[in-house]
Design an enzyme around this catalytic site. Structure first.
Site, PDB file in Angstrom:
ATOM      1  N   TYR A  77       0.859  -1.188   0.000  1.00  0.00           N
ATOM      2  CA  TYR A  77       0.000   0.000   0.000  1.00  0.00           C
ATOM      3  C   TYR A  77       0.903   1.249   0.000  1.00  0.00           C
ATOM      4  O   TYR A  77       2.072   1.186   0.383  1.00  0.00           O
ATOM      5  CB  TYR A  77      -0.905  -0.044   1.241  1.00  0.00           C
ATOM      6  N   ASN A  85       1.563   3.787   1.789  1.00  0.00           N
ATOM      7  CA  ASN A  85       2.368   4.277   2.918  1.00  0.00           C
ATOM      8  C   ASN A  85       3.228   3.199   3.562  1.00  0.00           C
ATOM      9  O   ASN A  85       3.869   3.453   4.584  1.00  0.00           O
ATOM     10  CB  ASN A  85       1.469   4.943   3.969  1.00  0.00           C
ATOM     11  N   LYS A  86       3.306   2.017   2.992  1.00  0.00           N
ATOM     12  CA  LYS A  86       4.083   0.952   3.621  1.00  0.00           C
ATOM     13  C   LYS A  86       5.580   1.104   3.270  1.00  0.00           C
ATOM     14  O   LYS A  86       5.955   2.033   2.570  1.00  0.00           O
ATOM     15  CB  LYS A  86       3.518  -0.411   3.204  1.00  0.00           C
ATOM     16  N   THR A  87       6.428   0.175   3.736  1.00  0.00           N
ATOM     17  CA  THR A  87       7.875   0.405   3.590  1.00  0.00           C
ATOM     18  C   THR A  87       8.346   0.316   2.144  1.00  0.00           C
ATOM     19  O   THR A  87       9.419   0.793   1.815  1.00  0.00           O
ATOM     20  CB  THR A  87       8.695  -0.560   4.460  1.00  0.00           C
TER      21      THR A  87
END
Ligand SMILES: *Cc1c(COP(=O)(O)O)cnc(C)c1O
Length: 392
Positions: free
Chosen positions: A189, A191-193
């Site tokens: 997604y 905003n994930k790493t």
């Protein structure tokens, strides 16, 4: 970043490499699941095992972590009457996939320092109907997988890791994804790493689960489209063996993933360095700082979650408002499931059942953290935070 611009809580790191790979895909004439998705899966397995020829794990690319969790539960045969133990301190996706299968989520409390599921609470919640545990590696700090896998063995339970925050995370020196659970699911997604816009990866050491997930991610068709066009059957031929889903990852998204994965260690170094800077600058303030991984282990640092103290004069909500006024975006992870109307009525729970998670929620603030943040940005967040704490 200039002093007067708003510092967001999170921002994806997209550069020319991702753009070029997407353009290459668009020009190739193949935009849905195909060669890039396959390459992304291979690269992902290689990244986790550290070995090109290691065939001990299978990676299955999907269009979200939610889809990956659903496919894992489906492949493991979770159904009506089954109970699945999950932490209340998570995103709704962890629980909703249990309901997709008609099974019952059983919410349990967390540990106060790690925000992770409490193995003692897991054992207390086990009944003859319990079939599975879904631990969530909160913020990218690994759960106590030794105890969780031991409980699973003792009570004959399946373990599917919600690793949406946990790339790259290690536990006892081994990467999450290779710890020996039944399946492990990562999220890409925004905003994930790392990101593919939307996307996820289901990783498993069981070929049977990987094969079932590959069939079910594409309508229950026994070969995926790319294989179908490569085989010597007529290219219009396919067989449906189950009412599957539409969970495949496009080559356009996989192209972004291929390039993001190459930078994941670099992203992690930046996140870790920024987290250490926060640790240093915040250590004397009246706050609880996030728990570091045991020495020698990696924590992905998807989030930098601080906690206000019990005696804090300012409420968490007011704190976030004041930070926003100072130009700093903060967030809250998570609104625990036991506070949402649907999960309250589905699971017959109230906040009183989860004192640790409830207290964590009332005090938690996630500070900005993303790889292109600069040390000056960390200083700016800390200065704003000091002013907000002092004004109350
Ligand atoms: C983001 C997230 C998910 C869902 O990931 P998607 O790729 O958006 O489906 C699941 N679990 C947790 C803990 C998450 O933070």
């Amino acid at each position: 970043m200039t002093q007067d611009s708003f510092l967001p809580f999170s921002r994806p790191e997209i550069s020319e490499e991702e753009i070029a790979e997407v353009v290459d895909t668009l020009r190739s004439g193949w935009v849905t699941t195909g060669p890039k998705a396959k390459q992304f899966e291979q690269d992902f397995s290689h990244y986790l095992t550290g070995n090109e020829s290691d065939a001990s794990i299978y990676s299955v690319a999907v269009n979200s972590a939610t889809a990956g969790l659903h496919l894992a539960l489906e492949a493991l045969g979770i159904g009506p009457g089954d109970e699945v133990i999950i932490p209340t301190y998570t995103f709704t996706a962890t629980a909703e996939v249990v309901r997709y299968m008609g099974a019952t989520p059983v919410l349990v409390d967390i540990q106060p320092d790690t925000f992770n599921i409490d193995p003692i609470a897991i054992e207390a919640a086990i009944t003859p109907s319990t079939r599975m545990i879904i631990p969530v590696h909160f913020a990218g700090l690994a759960c106590d997988m030794g105890q969780i896998l031991q409980l699973a063995e003792k009570y004959q339970l399946r373990v599917v890791e919600d690793a949406a925050h946990a790339l790259p995370t290690t536990w006892a020196g081994k990467k999450v994804g290779t710890l020996g659970s039944d399946a492990c699911v990562f999220s890409f997604y925004a905003n994930k790493t790392m990101t593919t816009g939307e996307g996820g990866m289901l990783v498993t050491r069981h070929s049977r689960i990987a094969e079932r997930a590959k069939v079910m991610r594409l309508h229950g068709i026994s070969k995926d489209i790319f294989d179908r066009y490569q085989s010597n059957k007529p290219n219009w031929f396919y067989e449906v063996i189950a009412p599957g889903f539409k969970y495949n990852l496009t080559d356009i998204a996989a192209a972004i993933g291929i390039q993001q994965l190459k930078k994941i260690d670099q992203f992690h170094l930046a996140r870790e360095r920024l987290a250490q800077e926060y640790n240093q600058l915040l250590k004397d303030l009246p706050l609880r700082l996030p728990t570091d991984a045991p020495s020698g282990d990696l924590q992905a640092r998807h989030l930098y979650p601080i906690r206000l103290l019990d005696q804090s004069a300012i409420t968490r909500d007011r704190f976030i408002e004041r930070m926003a006024e100072a130009g700093v975006g903060c967030s809250v992870h998570f609104i625990p499931l036991h506070l949402h109307p649907y999960w309250q009525s589905c699971c017959h729970v109230t906040p009183a059942n989860f004192p640790i998670a409830q207290a964590a929620f009332e005090q938690e603030v996630s500070l900005p953290l993303f790889p292109s943040m600069q040390s000056e940005d960390v200083v700016r967040v800390v200065e704003a935070l000091k002013r907000v704490l002092a004004q109350e």
